[in-house]
Every structure is written in structure tokens, then in C-alpha cells.
Design a protein around this motif. Structure first.
Motif, mmCIF file in Angstrom:
data_model
loop_
_atom_site.group_PDB
_atom_site.id
_atom_site.type_symbol
_atom_site.label_atom_id
_atom_site.label_comp_id
_atom_site.label_asym_id
_atom_site.label_seq_id
_atom_site.Cartn_x
_atom_site.Cartn_y
_atom_site.Cartn_z
ATOM 1 N N LEU A 138 0.817 -1.210 0.000
ATOM 2 C CA LEU A 138 0.000 0.000 0.000
ATOM 3 C C LEU A 138 0.853 1.263 0.000
ATOM 4 O O LEU A 138 0.446 2.300 -0.551
ATOM 5 N N ALA A 139 2.031 1.186 0.614
ATOM 6 C CA ALA A 139 2.901 2.358 0.667
ATOM 7 C C ALA A 139 3.586 2.628 -0.669
ATOM 8 O O ALA A 139 4.181 3.699 -0.858
ATOM 9 N N ASN A 140 3.519 1.674 -1.599
ATOM 10 C CA ASN A 140 4.178 1.801 -2.899
ATOM 11 C C ASN A 140 3.149 2.245 -3.945
ATOM 12 O O ASN A 140 2.328 1.457 -4.406
ATOM 13 N N GLU A 141 3.211 3.495 -4.321
ATOM 14 C CA GLU A 141 2.222 4.051 -5.256
ATOM 15 C C GLU A 141 2.291 3.372 -6.619
ATOM 16 O O GLU A 141 1.256 3.135 -7.259
ATOM 17 N N LYS A 142 3.488 3.021 -7.060
ATOM 18 C CA LYS A 142 3.627 2.357 -8.367
ATOM 19 C C LYS A 142 2.995 0.966 -8.333
ATOM 20 O O LYS A 142 2.384 0.531 -9.314
ATOM 21 N N ALA A 143 3.129 0.261 -7.200
ATOM 22 C CA ALA A 143 2.543 -1.079 -7.096
ATOM 23 C C ALA A 143 1.019 -0.989 -7.140
ATOM 24 O O ALA A 143 0.352 -1.819 -7.779
ATOM 25 N N ARG A 144 0.450 0.043 -6.483
ATOM 26 C CA ARG A 144 -1.010 0.208 -6.518
ATOM 27 C C ARG A 144 -1.484 0.554 -7.923
ATOM 28 O O ARG A 144 -2.521 0.072 -8.390
ATOM 29 N N ALA A 145 -0.708 1.370 -8.615
ATOM 30 C CA ALA A 145 -1.065 1.713 -10.001
ATOM 31 C C ALA A 145 -0.996 0.485 -10.898
ATOM 32 O O ALA A 145 -1.814 0.319 -11.820
ATOM 33 N N LYS A 146 -0.026 -0.410 -10.616
ATOM 34 C CA LYS A 146 0.101 -1.636 -11.401
ATOM 35 C C LYS A 146 -1.110 -2.536 -11.179
ATOM 36 O O LYS A 146 -1.605 -3.186 -12.116
ATOM 37 N N ALA A 147 -1.609 -2.587 -9.932
ATOM 38 C CA ALA A 147 -2.798 -3.387 -9.643
ATOM 39 C C ALA A 147 -4.011 -2.843 -10.387
ATOM 40 O O ALA A 147 -4.824 -3.596 -10.935
ATOM 41 N N LEU A 148 -4.159 -1.519 -10.424
ATOM 42 C CA LEU A 148 -5.282 -0.915 -11.152
ATOM 43 C C LEU A 148 -5.168 -1.176 -12.646
ATOM 44 O O LEU A 148 -6.179 -1.325 -13.343
ATOM 45 N N ALA A 149 -3.930 -1.252 -13.156
ATOM 46 C CA ALA A 149 -3.722 -1.453 -14.594
ATOM 47 C C ALA A 149 -4.027 -2.879 -15.033
ATOM 48 O O ALA A 149 -4.056 -3.163 -16.234
ATOM 49 N N GLU A 150 -4.258 -3.780 -14.083
ATOM 50 C CA GLU A 150 -4.599 -5.161 -14.423
ATOM 51 C C GLU A 150 -5.951 -5.262 -15.133
ATOM 52 O O GLU A 150 -6.227 -6.254 -15.790
ATOM 53 N N ARG A 151 -6.780 -4.240 -14.952
ATOM 54 C CA ARG A 151 -8.085 -4.214 -15.622
ATOM 55 C C ARG A 151 -8.204 -2.905 -16.398
ATOM 56 O O ARG A 151 -7.631 -1.883 -15.990
ATOM 57 N N PRO A 152 -8.971 -2.887 -17.495
ATOM 58 C CA PRO A 152 -9.201 -1.622 -18.199
ATOM 59 C C PRO A 152 -9.856 -0.598 -17.273
ATOM 60 O O PRO A 152 -10.677 -0.951 -16.414
ATOM 61 N N GLU A 153 -9.503 0.640 -17.446
ATOM 62 C CA GLU A 153 -10.004 1.711 -16.570
ATOM 63 C C GLU A 153 -11.520 1.744 -16.510
ATOM 64 O O GLU A 153 -12.114 1.946 -15.449
ATOM 65 N N ASP A 154 -12.188 1.523 -17.655
ATOM 66 C CA ASP A 154 -13.640 1.633 -17.677
ATOM 67 C C ASP A 154 -14.335 0.447 -17.007
ATOM 68 O O ASP A 154 -15.560 0.463 -16.815
ATOM 69 N N GLU A 155 -13.591 -0.609 -16.652
ATOM 70 C CA GLU A 155 -14.197 -1.747 -15.964
ATOM 71 C C GLU A 155 -14.233 -1.559 -14.450
ATOM 72 O O GLU A 155 -14.984 -2.238 -13.756
ATOM 73 N N TRP A 156 -13.418 -0.664 -13.922
ATOM 74 C CA TRP A 156 -13.439 -0.404 -12.486
ATOM 75 C C TRP A 156 -14.651 0.456 -12.136
ATOM 76 O O TRP A 156 -14.858 1.512 -12.720
ATOM 77 N N THR A 157 -15.448 -0.012 -11.201
ATOM 78 C CA THR A 157 -16.639 0.745 -10.772
ATOM 79 C C THR A 157 -16.454 1.404 -9.414
ATOM 80 O O THR A 157 -17.197 2.305 -9.059
ATOM 81 N N GLY A 158 -15.477 0.935 -8.649
ATOM 82 C CA GLY A 158 -15.280 1.438 -7.300
ATOM 83 C C GLY A 158 -15.969 0.594 -6.246
ATOM 84 O O GLY A 158 -15.698 0.739 -5.053
#
Length: 583
Positions: free
Chosen positions: A126-146
Motif C-alpha cells: 500500500l505504501a508503494n504508489e507504483k505497485a497500486r497503479a500496477k494493480a489498477l492497470a490489471e483491468r481496463p479503466e472503464d471496468e473499475w466501478t469502485g
């Protein structure tokens, strides 16, 4: 009484066995290395794309407030994901960042007080911003609903971090410490001294309430407080009791594969009736299928009429029912009662007996919403919001129906019938409601029967039959040349002011009989039989509401008798009247 019964239900069904945990669908697991390196986003969904139910630390109550879950939460909290981050003033963090900070703060509290390597791995990720961004990039942006629920798995383990014994032990200690800090007092629900709830958890899936949940008990404004008391002090309820009744209602209100409510019946647009018993789940399911049948249960009922409503050994067990109505952030109780399972079964059988009419498949239950839809004005307005509540309450209690049902059904009958295949069925539902209302109000000394009663000499019933005969004569005489029937033009006046209406209709029927051929002769004989029951030299000038209802029943009975007894010279059906093949 109601909250106490709900708490008993929650204990009996095991909903309070683990108050610090709840079952929620988890959509993805974030897999990490022991050092906290991101390894992948693993779906935990079934073949329909729905997350698998998992026991997780209870998510705190929240609507617009920021309150993070422990180790498990949605992507807005776990990854700080925000679809459209609104612009903020300089130096002020956006909502996504604030949610993420709250999630990380709670996790670090656990890391500081335990020695669990898996928690430290999650903190490092969680402290690694790049790692969190990599997790979000595992799915297309429009598929994330929150709303995706995320959990963590570290190393080769298959056990999520939040389910590790050391993590569970810390979460439980923290819950005990938080409870000990609360104010104690006498709980109005349990009658015991306990830690009192300042605010109560929210109910979900109540119609017309906020999607984030609404409160049944709340004191969130000065106008609701008294004598200097704040929030829950106005009505002291223990934390356990507040959680218990909420868990019970949310369990009854939650969606299932077959229904919008697992054990509830929607009554109108803004209210729902939920019920429970202290008998068995099978008994509850049978009662629900009768009170609010689905298409599947309707097919089964045709094979086994009244299955489940026969007397049984559990009939003395208690039956509870509460009707809830949503109003944005609040929930109101419209009705509440307690009786026995046996009484409800007997009342439901009587309810369907009262609605029986004609030769239809009368052992097939009719949902309340369908009955009320049949008497709605074409605009969809006109019925009071609580009518469905009062009608369902009367059905379950065995009480008289609201008088508004009688007036609404008659008002709908007075409008010209719609041109469509459903008209005959809609007419049946409206008259069924009229019949049931008359029976339950004991409006007449003579029984209101299921089908045609040729011995009934009550004048409203006889004149209703006569009106059906005159309508039939007109249909046979004019056939396809018929633009509007006498029902379109005269039903309202004939049922309200029969002397005035029949003084015009009877001479007109002579003209129709002359053009009706062989069937006209048969109909003339039927008319003579009905006229013999009319009191000589007397037609009532005005009918009251009950008499108008009986007029409609007589009309329907005679009309259905014509449908069931066809003659070889049967003419084409008049406007708005389907043939038998349409039923």
C-alpha cells in the motif's frame, strides 16, 4: 416488542454469532509476495461474474462519511481508485486519497500492535504508489466501478490475510476495547445493562430509501432530541440489540436469485412487507410463495392446490410481520403485528376463497401488486400510498378490506374497457376485489357466490345480470358494425342510477332483439327470466356503493355464463372482448 422479536430471530438464525464479521461477496484477491511485491489480481467470481461470499471484518457504517474496513474493502479504499476525481482547492486531498489514507491508517494500527508478516507485506504494497497503479492497470479503466471488494493473499498461502488467526485475534481485541469505552445503560430492547449504541446500523434494499442504506432509529438533528440528550441517548438501545435487529431485517430484505427480497413482499412503490416465524425455513418459504407467488410457484400450485396451507403441527408457532417504507435516509414502520402460523394459513385460504370468481383457475394465488394494478387509474395515480399495506394486512389478519378498494375497482369499471387480450382478465381481477370486499364487510344478508346464482333476488345483482344480457343482445345484433357497446356508454349510470339508465336501455333492447336472429330469441328468453326477478313496477333511483359493487358482480357472473355457454351462431366478439382462445 418488534425489535425484541427481530433480535430473537437474529440469534436463532446465527446472525449474531460473530458480530465483528459479516459475509460479503469478494470480487478479487490481490496476491503479494512476502516482501509486499504485487504479483497479480486474481478474480474470485463465479460463472455469472459475481463475487464469492466470504466472511470479512464488518465494514463500518458509512454514507457520506469516510470509514475504512480492515484489510478488506472496495477499490476506492484499498487502492484509492476514483473514476472522476473532482477538482479540489490547493493543498486539499481528493476523496480517493482520503479514503485510501483511512484504510492505510487502520492497517498500520494493526501492524504496530502485532507481529504478523502478512500484515507488513500488505503495508509495504500500500505504501508503494507504483505497485497500486500496477494493480489498477490489471483491468481496463472503464471496468473499475469502485464497488469491487478486494482482499489480500500473501505468498503461497490460500488463506486471505484477514482470516489468519493472529489477525482475527487482534480485530476481536480491538472490538472489545472499543465497546468498553462506550456508555452503559439499560437497553430498552433486551432489558439488560449493556454498552449503548450512539447510532444504529442502516437497513439496505428498502424501496425509496437511499442506496447506501437508511436508518430505522436515528436522532441526527436537534429537532429529534429532548432534555439535552444526544443521538442514541434519546432511546437507549445496546450495541448488540441495534446490530441484531438490523442484521435480521437486512437478512429478510436482501435479494435472492428468484426475488427482489429474500423474504419480503413489495407493496406499492415505497413499501415492503417482511415476515418471519419461529417455525421452519420451509414453512416460511411456503407462506411466502402463497402471499407473493412467482411464475415458477404458480405452475407448482396448479399441480398441488393449497399445498402448505393445510393444518400442521407447527401451527401454534409465532408469525411476525413488519411493513417498512423508505423516505430517503429514513425508514418508517407502516404496520407491525404478531399472530400464529396457523392463523395466517387459515386467513390466506380465506383470502383466496373470497377472491374466487367464475370458472377461472381459482386455486392459483394472485399477487397483491397484480390486483392493485388492475384497479389503478390509466395514469397510474389515484390509489393512496398505504392501500397495499392495509390490504395485505387485512388478508393476513382476516380483517375487512379497505373501502377504497371497492370505490377504486368501480371507478376503473366505469371507464371504457381497453382494446386488448387482457381486458377479460382485468375485469375478473376488478370484480374479484369487489366481491371479496363485499363478503368481508357483510354488506348483504345473502351470500355473494363464486359464479352465477339464478336464485339471487337482490335487486343490484339482478340488474347487473340484466345489463349483461342487454349488452349481449346489442353485440349479437350489431356484430362487426359495433363501434361502442352499452357498457362503454351506460355502465356508470346503470350501476349508479338504474331507473334512469334502464328506462332507455330496455326499449333499445327490443330493437336489438329484432335484428339478432335465432340467438336473439334465446337471449330474449334469458332476459325474460332475469326480468321476472326484478321487483314489479319498481327500479331503484340510486344505488349506494355496496349496491354498485353487487351490480358489478351480477354483471360479471351473467357475462361469464355467456362465455361458457356458446351457441353455434356465436357472433364475432365486440370491441375489447377476446374470444376463448385469448384466455
Amino acid at each position: 416488542m418488534m425489535l425484541a422479536a427481530l433480535n430473537d430471530f437474529a440469534r436463532e438464525r446465527g446472525l449474531l454469532d460473530d458480530p465483528l464479521y459479516e459475509t460479503k461477496a469478494v470480487d478479487f484477491q490481490i496476491r503479494l509476495s512476502p516482501e509486499g511485491k504485487f504479483l497479480g489480481l486474481v478474480p474470485t467470481q463465479d460463472e455469472r461474474g459475481k463475487g464469492l461470499p466470504v466472511l470479512i471484518p464488518r465494514i463500518p457504517q458509512r454514507s457520506v462519511n469516510i470509514a475504512a474496513g480492515f484489510v478488506v474493502d472496495n477499490s476506492k479504499y484499498v487502492l484509492g481508485h476514483e473514476k472522476e476525481e473532482p477538482p479540489t482547492r490547493a493543498g486539499k486531498a481528493g476523496k480517493g486519497a482520503v479514503r485510501f489514507a483511512a484504510f492505510l491508517t487502520l492497517l498500520r494500527e494493526a501492524v504496530a500492535q502485532t507481529d504478523v508478516p502478512e500484515l507488513r507485506a500488505v503495508e509495504a504494497f500500500l505504501a508503494n504508489e507504483k505497485a497500486r497503479a500496477k494493480a489498477l492497470a490489471e483491468r481496463p479503466e472503464d471496468e473499475w466501478t469502485g464497488s469491487e471488494m478486494l482482499a489480500f493473499v500473501v505468498g503461497d498461502s490460500v488463506t486471505p490475510v484477514h482470516q489468519l488467526p493472529e489477525v482475527r485475534a487482534w480485530w476481536e481485541r480491538r472490538g472489545e476495547q472499543a465497546a468498553a469505552l462506550g456508555r452503559t445503560g439499560l437497553c430498552l430492547v433486551s432489558g439488560r445493562n449493556a454498552v449503548l449504541a450512539e447510532t444504529h446500523p442502516k437497513l439496505k434494499n428498502v424501496p425509496q430509501a437511499q442506496s447506501s442504506g437508511a436508518s430505522l432509529v436515528s436522532f441526527n438533528a436537534n429537532a429529534f432530541a429532548s432534555h439535552g440528550l444526544e443521538q442514541g441517548e434519546n432511546a437507549p438501545v445496546s450495541q448488540q440489540a441495534a446490530l441484531g435487529y438490523t442484521l435480521a431485517l437486512n437478512d429478510l430484505l436482501r435479494k435472492s436469485e428468484e426475488r427482489r427480497y429474500r423474504q419480503g413482499i413489495q407493496l406499492g412503490e415505497d413499501s415492503v412487507l417482511v415476515f418471519w416465524t419461529n417455525s421452519t425455513a420451509e414453512q416460511e418459504s411456503l407462506l411466502l410463495n402463497w402471499a407473493d407467488p412467482t411464475e415458477e410457484t404458480l405452475r407448482r400450485f396448479l399441480e398441488a392446490p393449497f399445498r402448505g396451507l393445510e393444518p400442521g403441527e407447527l401451527d401454534e408457532r409465532s408469525f411476525y410481520s413488519v411493513t417498512l417504507a423508505g423516505n430517503s435516509g429514513r425508514v418508517a414502520v407502516r404496520d407491525w403485528f404478531q399472530t400464529s402460523v396457523g392463523d395466517v394459513k387459515r386467513n390466506l385460504r380465506r383470502y383466496f376463497d373470497d377472491l374466487r370468481l367464475g370458472e377461472a383457475k381459482t386455486d392459483q394465488p394472485i399477487p397483491v401488486w397484480r390486483l392493485l394494478k388492475a384497479v389503478e387509474a390509466p395514469s397510474g395515480k389515484g390509489l393512496s400510498p398505504d392501500l397495499a399495506t392495509r390490504m395485505m394486512g387485512a388478508a393476513l389478519r382476516g380483517h375487512p378490506f379497505p373501502r377504497q378498494l371497492l370505490s377504486a375497482s368501480l371507478d376503473r369499471l366505469r371507464l371504457p374497457p381497453a382494446d386488448g387480450k387482457l381486458e377479460r382478465e382485468q375485469l375478473r381481477l376488478r370484480v374479484a376485489l369487489i366481491k371479496a370486499t363485499l363478503i368481508r364487510s357483510h354488506a348483504f344478508s345473502q351470500e355473494v357466490t363464486v359464479s352465477l346464482d339464478k336464485n339471487n333476488r337482490l335487486q343490484p345483482y339482478v340488474l347487473g345480470r340484466l345489463f349483461a344480457v342487454l349488452e349481449r343482445l346489442q353485440a349479437v345484433a350489431l356484430g362487426s358494425d359495433l363501434n361502442s357497446t352499452i357498457r362503454d356508454r351506460y355502465f356508470a349510470s346503470a350501476s349508479r342510477t338504474p331507473a334512469l339508465a334502464f328506462s332507455r336501455l330496455l326499449p333499445l333492447s327490443v330493437h336489438h332483439a329484432a335484428k339478432a336472429g335465432d340467438e336473439g330469441k334465446w337471449l330474449e328468453r334469458t332476459k325474460s327470466e332475469v326480468m321476472a326477478l326484478v321487483e314489479p313496477d319498481f327500479l331503484p333511483s340510486v344505488f349506494d356503493l355496496n349496491a354498485q359493487g353487487l351490480f358489478a358482480v351480477g354483471y360479471y357472473h351473467q357475462r361469464e355464463a355467456f362465455f361458457s355457454k356458446r351457441t353455434p351462431s356465436e357472433p364475432k366478439s365486440p370491441k375489447g372482448e377476446p374470444s376463448d382462445s385469448a384466455d
